[in-house]
Design an enzyme around this catalytic site. Structure first.
Site, PDB file in Angstrom:
ATOM      1  N   LYS A 139       2.007  -3.767   7.115  1.00 29.37           N
ATOM      2  CA  LYS A 139       2.165  -3.920   5.662  1.00 29.37           C
ATOM      3  C   LYS A 139       3.626  -3.665   5.269  1.00 29.37           C
ATOM      4  O   LYS A 139       4.167  -4.353   4.399  1.00 29.37           O
ATOM      5  CB  LYS A 139       1.245  -2.957   4.906  1.00 29.37           C
ATOM      6  CG  LYS A 139      -0.236  -3.266   4.999  1.00 29.37           C
ATOM      7  CD  LYS A 139      -0.629  -4.585   4.360  1.00 29.37           C
ATOM      8  CE  LYS A 139      -0.508  -4.597   2.856  1.00 29.37           C
ATOM      9  NZ  LYS A 139      -0.987  -5.870   2.268  1.00 29.37           N
ATOM     10  N   TYR A 156      -1.605  -0.795  11.024  1.00 30.22           N
ATOM     11  CA  TYR A 156      -1.884  -1.381   9.703  1.00 30.22           C
ATOM     12  C   TYR A 156      -0.699  -1.139   8.754  1.00 30.22           C
ATOM     13  O   TYR A 156      -0.133  -2.083   8.208  1.00 30.22           O
ATOM     14  CB  TYR A 156      -3.169  -0.788   9.103  1.00 30.22           C
ATOM     15  CG  TYR A 156      -3.298  -1.035   7.606  1.00 30.22           C
ATOM     16  CD1 TYR A 156      -3.419  -2.332   7.098  1.00 30.22           C
ATOM     17  CD2 TYR A 156      -3.288   0.024   6.690  1.00 30.22           C
ATOM     18  CE1 TYR A 156      -3.519  -2.567   5.727  1.00 30.22           C
ATOM     19  CE2 TYR A 156      -3.394  -0.209   5.321  1.00 30.22           C
ATOM     20  CZ  TYR A 156      -3.499  -1.506   4.840  1.00 30.22           C
ATOM     21  OH  TYR A 156      -3.597  -1.734   3.493  1.00 30.22           O
ATOM     22  N   THR A 173       0.825  -1.213   0.000  1.00 27.79           N
ATOM     23  CA  THR A 173       0.000   0.000   0.000  1.00 27.79           C
ATOM     24  C   THR A 173       0.858   1.261   0.000  1.00 27.79           C
ATOM     25  O   THR A 173       1.991   1.248   0.505  1.00 27.79           O
ATOM     26  CB  THR A 173      -0.916  -0.005   1.256  1.00 27.79           C
ATOM     27  OG1 THR A 173      -1.461   1.302   1.430  1.00 27.79           O
ATOM     28  CG2 THR A 173      -0.160  -0.369   2.527  1.00 27.79           C
ATOM     29  N   ASP A 174       0.304   2.351  -0.519  1.00 26.49           N
ATOM     30  CA  ASP A 174       1.028   3.639  -0.471  1.00 26.49           C
ATOM     31  C   ASP A 174       1.165   4.123   0.975  1.00 26.49           C
ATOM     32  O   ASP A 174       1.967   5.014   1.255  1.00 26.49           O
ATOM     33  CB  ASP A 174       0.339   4.697  -1.345  1.00 26.49           C
ATOM     34  CG  ASP A 174      -1.092   5.051  -0.904  1.00 26.49           C
ATOM     35  OD1 ASP A 174      -1.625   4.430   0.044  1.00 26.49           O
ATOM     36  OD2 ASP A 174      -1.682   5.961  -1.523  1.00 26.49           O
ATOM     37  N   GLU A 175       0.394   3.516   1.897  1.00 34.24           N
ATOM     38  CA  GLU A 175       0.441   3.965   3.291  1.00 34.24           C
ATOM     39  C   GLU A 175       1.769   3.636   3.970  1.00 34.24           C
ATOM     40  O   GLU A 175       2.084   4.189   5.025  1.00 34.24           O
ATOM     41  CB  GLU A 175      -0.741   3.381   4.087  1.00 34.24           C
ATOM     42  CG  GLU A 175      -2.067   3.796   3.478  1.00 34.24           C
ATOM     43  CD  GLU A 175      -3.294   3.524   4.318  1.00 34.24           C
ATOM     44  OE1 GLU A 175      -3.179   3.432   5.545  1.00 34.24           O
ATOM     45  OE2 GLU A 175      -4.375   3.411   3.717  1.00 34.24           O
TER      46      GLU A 175
HETATM   47  P1  NAD Z   1     -10.350  -6.722   2.257  1.00 38.70           P
HETATM   48  O1  NAD Z   1     -10.260  -6.396   3.711  1.00 38.70           O
HETATM   49  O2  NAD Z   1     -11.603  -6.374   1.514  1.00 38.70           O
HETATM   50  O3  NAD Z   1     -10.120  -8.296   2.030  1.00 38.70           O
HETATM   51  C1  NAD Z   1      -9.099  -9.007   2.662  1.00 38.70           C
HETATM   52  C2  NAD Z   1      -9.337 -10.491   2.365  1.00 38.70           C
HETATM   53  O4  NAD Z   1      -8.278 -11.241   2.963  1.00 38.70           O
HETATM   54  C3  NAD Z   1     -10.653 -11.037   2.939  1.00 38.70           C
HETATM   55  O5  NAD Z   1     -11.295 -11.862   1.996  1.00 38.70           O
HETATM   56  C4  NAD Z   1     -10.209 -11.852   4.151  1.00 38.70           C
HETATM   57  O6  NAD Z   1     -11.080 -12.932   4.460  1.00 38.70           O
HETATM   58  C5  NAD Z   1      -8.840 -12.331   3.688  1.00 38.70           C
HETATM   59  N1  NAD Z   1      -7.943 -12.634   4.803  1.00 38.70           N
HETATM   60  C6  NAD Z   1      -7.660 -11.860   5.875  1.00 38.70           C
HETATM   61  N2  NAD Z   1      -6.797 -12.502   6.700  1.00 38.70           N
HETATM   62  C7  NAD Z   1      -6.532 -13.700   6.131  1.00 38.70           C
HETATM   63  C8  NAD Z   1      -5.708 -14.806   6.479  1.00 38.70           C
HETATM   64  N3  NAD Z   1      -4.980 -14.795   7.608  1.00 38.70           N
HETATM   65  N4  NAD Z   1      -5.662 -15.868   5.646  1.00 38.70           N
HETATM   66  C9  NAD Z   1      -6.384 -15.899   4.509  1.00 38.70           C
HETATM   67  N5  NAD Z   1      -7.188 -14.887   4.129  1.00 38.70           N
HETATM   68  C10 NAD Z   1      -7.263 -13.800   4.923  1.00 38.70           C
HETATM   69  O7  NAD Z   1      -9.067  -6.053   1.591  1.00 38.70           O
HETATM   70  P2  NAD Z   1      -8.880  -5.291   0.205  1.00 38.70           P
HETATM   71  O8  NAD Z   1      -9.317  -3.881   0.376  1.00 38.70           O
HETATM   72  O9  NAD Z   1      -9.417  -6.113  -0.890  1.00 38.70           O
HETATM   73  O10 NAD Z   1      -7.289  -5.264   0.120  1.00 38.70           O
HETATM   74  C11 NAD Z   1      -6.569  -6.323  -0.488  1.00 38.70           C
HETATM   75  C12 NAD Z   1      -5.087  -6.053  -0.391  1.00 38.70           C
HETATM   76  O11 NAD Z   1      -4.772  -4.797  -1.003  1.00 38.70           O
HETATM   77  C13 NAD Z   1      -4.568  -5.941   1.052  1.00 38.70           C
HETATM   78  O12 NAD Z   1      -3.302  -6.552   1.117  1.00 38.70           O
HETATM   79  C14 NAD Z   1      -4.461  -4.444   1.287  1.00 38.70           C
HETATM   80  O13 NAD Z   1      -3.468  -4.142   2.248  1.00 38.70           O
HETATM   81  C15 NAD Z   1      -4.072  -3.973  -0.102  1.00 38.70           C
HETATM   82  N6  NAD Z   1      -4.460  -2.589  -0.409  1.00 38.70           N
HETATM   83  C16 NAD Z   1      -5.769  -2.207  -0.278  1.00 38.70           C
HETATM   84  C17 NAD Z   1      -6.128  -0.895  -0.616  1.00 38.70           C
HETATM   85  C18 NAD Z   1      -7.563  -0.434  -0.520  1.00 38.70           C
HETATM   86  O14 NAD Z   1      -7.814   0.752  -0.677  1.00 38.70           O
HETATM   87  N7  NAD Z   1      -8.524  -1.306  -0.293  1.00 38.70           N
HETATM   88  C19 NAD Z   1      -5.153   0.000  -1.060  1.00 38.70           C
HETATM   89  C20 NAD Z   1      -3.826  -0.439  -1.176  1.00 38.70           C
HETATM   90  C21 NAD Z   1      -3.497  -1.728  -0.847  1.00 38.70           C
HETATM   91  P1  TYD Z   2     -10.296   4.771   4.973  1.00 42.21           P
HETATM   92  O1  TYD Z   2     -11.342   4.439   3.947  1.00 42.21           O
HETATM   93  O2  TYD Z   2     -10.365   4.133   6.310  1.00 42.21           O
HETATM   94  O3  TYD Z   2      -8.893   4.500   4.259  1.00 42.21           O
HETATM   95  P2  TYD Z   2      -7.373   4.848   4.793  1.00 42.21           P
HETATM   96  O4  TYD Z   2      -7.441   5.324   6.182  1.00 42.21           O
HETATM   97  O5  TYD Z   2      -6.716   3.523   4.693  1.00 42.21           O
HETATM   98  O6  TYD Z   2      -6.855   5.866   3.833  1.00 42.21           O
HETATM   99  O7  TYD Z   2     -10.296   6.338   5.192  1.00 42.21           O
HETATM  100  C1  TYD Z   2     -10.101   7.241   4.121  1.00 42.21           C
HETATM  101  C2  TYD Z   2     -10.090   8.651   4.707  1.00 42.21           C
HETATM  102  O8  TYD Z   2     -11.371   8.950   5.231  1.00 42.21           O
HETATM  103  C3  TYD Z   2      -9.120   8.808   5.850  1.00 42.21           C
HETATM  104  O9  TYD Z   2      -8.551  10.121   5.794  1.00 42.21           O
HETATM  105  C4  TYD Z   2      -9.987   8.686   7.095  1.00 42.21           C
HETATM  106  C5  TYD Z   2     -11.311   9.264   6.634  1.00 42.21           C
HETATM  107  N1  TYD Z   2     -12.518   8.671   7.250  1.00 42.21           N
HETATM  108  C6  TYD Z   2     -13.495   9.508   7.840  1.00 42.21           C
HETATM  109  O10 TYD Z   2     -13.366  10.743   7.866  1.00 42.21           O
HETATM  110  N2  TYD Z   2     -14.587   8.913   8.406  1.00 42.21           N
HETATM  111  C7  TYD Z   2     -14.771   7.572   8.418  1.00 42.21           C
HETATM  112  O11 TYD Z   2     -15.789   7.065   8.977  1.00 42.21           O
HETATM  113  C8  TYD Z   2     -13.776   6.727   7.793  1.00 42.21           C
HETATM  114  C9  TYD Z   2     -13.932   5.240   7.791  1.00 42.21           C
HETATM  115  C10 TYD Z   2     -12.676   7.326   7.220  1.00 42.21           C
END
Ligand code: NAD
Ligand code: TYD
Length: 333
Positions: A152, A148, A124-126
């Site tokens: 990562k 988190y 992630t960019d985080e």
């Molecule tokens: P999500 O939370 O929707 O899904 C995570 C999935 O992983 C779920 O299906 C869960 O059951 C499974 N999982 C969790 N722990 C597990 C374990 N121990 N063994 C097997 N399966 C397990 O997540 P997402 O938003 O789809 O993100 C997917 C990936 O992309 C993650 O690695 C996340 O860090 C990365 N990512 C997400 C975002 C975003 O904005 N959503 C951005 C950048 C990177």
């Molecule tokens: P989020 O979707 O949790 O993603 P991330 O923290 O991983 O970037 O949050 C996106 C932005 O929105 C973040 O600046 C936190 C803010 N936020 C709120 O203001 N209210 C909320 O209820 C949530 C979940 C996030």
């Protein structure tokens, strides 16, 4: 590539990725290993579950036996499995260390043993932390703020070390905030869309001026496919859309699309350690041949429409969440 192992494929990005890949590559087989945590949902894959090229393995990436079972016969893999929500990591960090660090380690060991030919690890960019001006390059120092993003960072550093030490064929992506269909309604956009539909308050943290770069999930999965196919082994690729918006803007646009009043916005106290702005330089992924197709507005319109048309999906998810919260309150006060 004949058989691909997807871990965490029942989550948001993973399920969108599986659907895209099955449509694009008629001869590819996919095994999906997922523990079905609160964020995993087999409804996300209902339309493809009977496809003979697809199989599901219920198991945990921290368990070497589950991983060995799912990896059998696979030549490549992509790891989405993770605990992903920053607020949950603030509340309870242990599961993040287990899955995002130790789980990655278990996958790397198995990939070494079973001679996986391409291992794409989704980061992630985080991991860079917050940046006031400019954008982080892939070579910049990691400075994560939350449990988190720190977990990562740990996972991806371990993955990179397996490339350096063992020549394991690892690729890493660092993506911006994704949004789109099937995102669990605890993240900003799906939470606010579904609350607004129900005329419930939208809890905006702090001054609402934190900035995220919003990447539509269809663009994300195209980029991941490209890196998996053509990325240079050992390299890290930022994936950003150049759609930087303040949370308050995202919130107001969402309300406008749904025809709901701004009086639903509720200012609440800030998230501890809240990163102000994320921004990544994207020259490297552009040079590989990818550009996002969706502007923020286009992506948001599609997303709002999807949630409006799929109430049964998110109501079921939110109901389960409510039951859990009630149980939690009763047991822990
Ligand atoms: P999500 O939370 O929707 O899904 C995570 C999935 O992983 C779920 O299906 C869960 O059951 C499974 N999982 C969790 N722990 C597990 C374990 N121990 N063994 C097997 N399966 C397990 O997540 P997402 O938003 O789809 O993100 C997917 C990936 O992309 C993650 O690695 C996340 O860090 C990365 N990512 C997400 C975002 C975003 O904005 N959503 C951005 C950048 C990177
Ligand atoms: P989020 O979707 O949790 O993603 P991330 O923290 O991983 O970037 O949050 C996106 C932005 O929105 C973040 O600046 C936190 C803010 N936020 C709120 O203001 N209210 C909320 O209820 C949530 C979940 C996030």
């Amino acid at each position: 590539m004949n058989r691909l192992l997807v871990t965490g494929g029942a989550g948001f990005i993973g399920s969108n990725f599986i659907r895209y890949i099955l449509r694009k590559y008629p001869d590819l087989r996919i095994a999906n290993l997922d523990a079905l945590t609160y964020a995993g949902n087999l409804e996300n894959l209902r339309d493809i579950e009977k496809d003979p090229r697809y199989s599901f393995v219920h198991g945990n990436i921290c368990n070497p036996d589950d991983v060995a079972k799912a990896m059998a016969g696979c030549d490549s893999m992509i790891n989405f499995a993770a605990e992903t929500h920053v607020d949950r990591s603030i509340h309870e960090a242990g599961a993040f260390v287990d899955t995002d660090v130790r789980g990655t380690f278990v996958l790397l060991e198995a990939a070494k043993k079973y001679k996986i030919e391409r291992f794409l690890h989704i980061s992630t960019d985080e991991v860079y932390g917050s940046i006031e001006v400019g954008s982080f390059k892939e070579t910049d120092t990691l400075n994560p703020s939350s449990p988190y993003s720190a977990s990562k960072a740990g996972g991806e550093l371990l993955a990179h070390s397996y490339f350096v030490t063992y020549r394991l064929p690892v690729l890493i992506t660092r993506s911006a905030n994704n949004f789109g269909p099937y995102q669990y309604p605890e993240k900003l956009i799906p939470l606010f869309v579904t609350n607004a539909i129900d005329n419930k308050p939208l809890p905006l943290y702090g001054d609402g001026k934190n900035v995220r770069d919003w990447l539509y999930v269809e663009d994300q999965v195209e980029a991941l496919d490209l890196v998996l196919q053509k990325g240079i082994l050992g390299e890290i690729y930022n994936i950003g859309a150049g759609n930087e918006e303040m949370n308050i803007t995202v919130t107001k646009e969402t309300l406008k699309l749904l025809g709901k009043p701004e009086s639903l916005i509720r200012s609440v106290k800030d998230r501890p350690g809240h990163d102000r702005r994320y921004s990544v330089a994207t020259e490297k992924i552009h040079a590989l041949g990818w550009k996002p197709r969706h502007s923020f507005q286009e992506g948001l319109e599609k997303t709002v429409q999807w949630y409006a048309e799929n109430e049964a999906w998110w109501r079921a998810v939110k109901e389960k969440q409510a039951a859990y919260q009630e149980w939690y309150k009763k047991h822990y006060g």
